[in-house]
Design a protein around this motif. Sequence first.
Motif, PDB file in Angstrom:
ATOM      1  N   TYR A   1       0.838  -1.197   0.000  1.00  0.00           N
ATOM      2  CA  TYR A   1       0.000   0.000   0.000  1.00  0.00           C
ATOM      3  C   TYR A   1       0.878   1.255   0.000  1.00  0.00           C
ATOM      4  N   LYS A   2       1.916   1.227   0.804  1.00  0.00           N
ATOM      5  CA  LYS A   2       2.851   2.355   0.859  1.00  0.00           C
ATOM      6  C   LYS A   2       3.498   2.580  -0.503  1.00  0.00           C
ATOM      7  N   LYS A   3       3.867   1.487  -1.170  1.00  0.00           N
ATOM      8  CA  LYS A   3       4.485   1.560  -2.495  1.00  0.00           C
ATOM      9  C   LYS A   3       3.600   2.309  -3.477  1.00  0.00           C
ATOM     10  N   TYR A   4       2.291   2.158  -3.341  1.00  0.00           N
ATOM     11  CA  TYR A   4       1.352   2.812  -4.251  1.00  0.00           C
ATOM     12  C   TYR A   4       0.798   4.120  -3.677  1.00  0.00           C
ATOM     13  N   GLY A   5       1.497   4.676  -2.711  1.00  0.00           N
ATOM     14  CA  GLY A   5       1.136   5.995  -2.189  1.00  0.00           C
ATOM     15  C   GLY A   5      -0.104   6.025  -1.336  1.00  0.00           C
ATOM     16  N   LEU A   6      -0.338   4.939  -0.602  1.00  0.00           N
ATOM     17  CA  LEU A   6      -1.534   4.833   0.223  1.00  0.00           C
ATOM     18  C   LEU A   6      -1.178   4.615   1.692  1.00  0.00           C
ATOM     19  N   ASP A   7      -1.867   5.310   2.550  1.00  0.00           N
ATOM     20  CA  ASP A   7      -1.753   5.139   4.001  1.00  0.00           C
ATOM     21  C   ASP A   7      -3.037   4.444   4.455  1.00  0.00           C
TER      22      ASP A   7
ATOM     23  N   ARG B   1      -5.157   2.465  -7.483  1.00  0.00           N
ATOM     24  CA  ARG B   1      -3.975   2.080  -6.706  1.00  0.00           C
ATOM     25  C   ARG B   1      -4.339   1.121  -5.573  1.00  0.00           C
ATOM     26  N   PHE B   2      -5.493   1.349  -4.940  1.00  0.00           N
ATOM     27  CA  PHE B   2      -5.912   0.451  -3.859  1.00  0.00           C
ATOM     28  C   PHE B   2      -6.216  -0.941  -4.400  1.00  0.00           C
TER      29      PHE B   2
ATOM     30  N   MET C   1     -16.393   8.120  -4.666  1.00  0.00           N
ATOM     31  CA  MET C   1     -14.961   7.838  -4.650  1.00  0.00           C
ATOM     32  C   MET C   1     -14.465   7.534  -6.066  1.00  0.00           C
ATOM     33  N   ILE C   2     -15.237   6.774  -6.820  1.00  0.00           N
ATOM     34  CA  ILE C   2     -14.850   6.419  -8.181  1.00  0.00           C
ATOM     35  C   ILE C   2     -14.769   7.654  -9.076  1.00  0.00           C
ATOM     36  N   SER C   3     -15.721   8.570  -8.939  1.00  0.00           N
ATOM     37  CA  SER C   3     -15.744   9.753  -9.800  1.00  0.00           C
ATOM     38  C   SER C   3     -14.729  10.812  -9.372  1.00  0.00           C
ATOM     39  N   GLU C   4     -14.501  10.946  -8.062  1.00  0.00           N
ATOM     40  CA  GLU C   4     -13.623  12.011  -7.580  1.00  0.00           C
ATOM     41  C   GLU C   4     -12.173  11.575  -7.403  1.00  0.00           C
ATOM     42  N   LYS C   5     -11.954  10.285  -7.099  1.00  0.00           N
ATOM     43  CA  LYS C   5     -10.589   9.813  -6.853  1.00  0.00           C
ATOM     44  C   LYS C   5     -10.325   8.484  -7.565  1.00  0.00           C
ATOM     45  N   PRO C   6     -10.504   8.444  -8.877  1.00  0.00           N
ATOM     46  CA  PRO C   6     -10.301   7.178  -9.594  1.00  0.00           C
ATOM     47  C   PRO C   6      -8.886   6.635  -9.471  1.00  0.00           C
ATOM     48  N   ASP C   7      -7.914   7.532  -9.372  1.00  0.00           N
ATOM     49  CA  ASP C   7      -6.525   7.079  -9.244  1.00  0.00           C
ATOM     50  C   ASP C   7      -6.293   6.370  -7.914  1.00  0.00           C
ATOM     51  N   VAL C   8      -6.929   6.873  -6.854  1.00  0.00           N
ATOM     52  CA  VAL C   8      -6.818   6.223  -5.541  1.00  0.00           C
ATOM     53  C   VAL C   8      -7.456   4.838  -5.595  1.00  0.00           C
ATOM     54  N   VAL C   9      -8.614   4.746  -6.223  1.00  0.00           N
ATOM     55  CA  VAL C   9      -9.283   3.456  -6.360  1.00  0.00           C
ATOM     56  C   VAL C   9      -8.396   2.485  -7.117  1.00  0.00           C
TER      57      VAL C   9
ATOM     58  N   PHE D   1     -11.378  -0.939 -13.382  1.00  0.00           N
ATOM     59  CA  PHE D   1     -10.178  -0.977 -12.539  1.00  0.00           C
ATOM     60  C   PHE D   1      -9.459  -2.321 -12.592  1.00  0.00           C
ATOM     61  N   VAL D   2     -10.077  -3.315 -13.221  1.00  0.00           N
ATOM     62  CA  VAL D   2      -9.454  -4.649 -13.271  1.00  0.00           C
ATOM     63  C   VAL D   2      -9.216  -5.169 -14.680  1.00  0.00           C
ATOM     64  N   LYS D   3      -9.861  -4.569 -15.684  1.00  0.00           N
ATOM     65  CA  LYS D   3      -9.770  -5.138 -17.031  1.00  0.00           C
ATOM     66  C   LYS D   3      -8.345  -5.112 -17.583  1.00  0.00           C
ATOM     67  N   ASP D   4      -7.538  -4.155 -17.153  1.00  0.00           N
ATOM     68  CA  ASP D   4      -6.150  -4.067 -17.613  1.00  0.00           C
ATOM     69  C   ASP D   4      -5.157  -4.264 -16.469  1.00  0.00           C
TER      70      ASP D   4
END
Length: 328
Positions: free
Chosen positions: A55-61, A227-228, A217-225, A320-323
């Motif tokens: 999680y840390k590697k992908y910028g997540l706390d 990465r998680f 969350m999907i519309s406002e923070k897709p990059d976070v989704v 978020f999973v197709k690729d």
Amino acid sequence: MQASFKARAGRLLGATLLSLCAGLAQADDKITFLTSWYAQAEHGGFYQALATGLYKKYGLDVTVKMGGPQINGMQLLTAGQADFIMGYDFQVLNSVEKGLPVTTVAASFQKDLQGMMTHEDVKSLAALKDRSILAATTAHTTWLPWLKSKYGIADSQIKPYTFNLQPFFADDKVAQQAYPSSEPFQAMKNGKKVNFFLFADDGYPPYGTTIVTTQKMISEKPDVVARFVKASIEGWKSYLADPAPGNALIKKDNPKMEDEQIAFGVKRMKELHVFDGGDAATMGAGVITDARWEQTYKFMVAAGLLKPETEWKKAYTTKFVKDLKVMP
């Protein structure tokens, strides 16, 4: 000299502020993930991603919080007290029917973990017609309609399951609902030989241990989704290869979880290919497909568990999973 000192001080202050701003800009995104029950092997991939720094590697706390019998994960998710929860397809479809803005973004397991434990003389689910079947109340709105339809199980065969295995141990003509690492483990500890049949292997359609979030969350923070999801699925791959780091955190959250039971759970997940079976074998772990969701939707409608007009495609997204291509 005074002007020069002020200029130098100003430059130093400016550099300090720029450094602080840069540090803030690079701060990890804080995420709260809520599991569905007390910490166990079936949650291991998420604990592994935390323990190994994925999680840390992908910028997540990330903070992983345990669920439990008194915790309503969907309610906490929609109230903003969790960013992601461990979900279940029926639960999400029913929530969409009610107008809740929730969506499944990945599946840890290609197979739901619900199944049936029988005595060793029973060789298939088709052989249950002369058995009493112990089923909890929730079974009537999940797997029981599927079992009745597929194998002609009669209402008269169904008895309440009170999460006590003694009725099963005492009667060779009793079968009961089970999870692969729970009731069979208890039977083994009591010296009872049993068989376990995973419903998914006979066509029960829902995914297992999904990742669910809000449409906001999907519309406002897709990059976070994204990465998680990626970190979590990589966590599962890592956990099934070497579960020691994740197990340490599981036992920290749930001290009652014994090493032997965790090991049994990991063994059974591997044997049943819940992570790497089905579409995951060719499309990558974590994958969810339109076809599987349509199958679950049609089953629920046919069983009277969902209104036909439900906008079932809102219950999931494959983007978020197709690729992702985390090959197990």
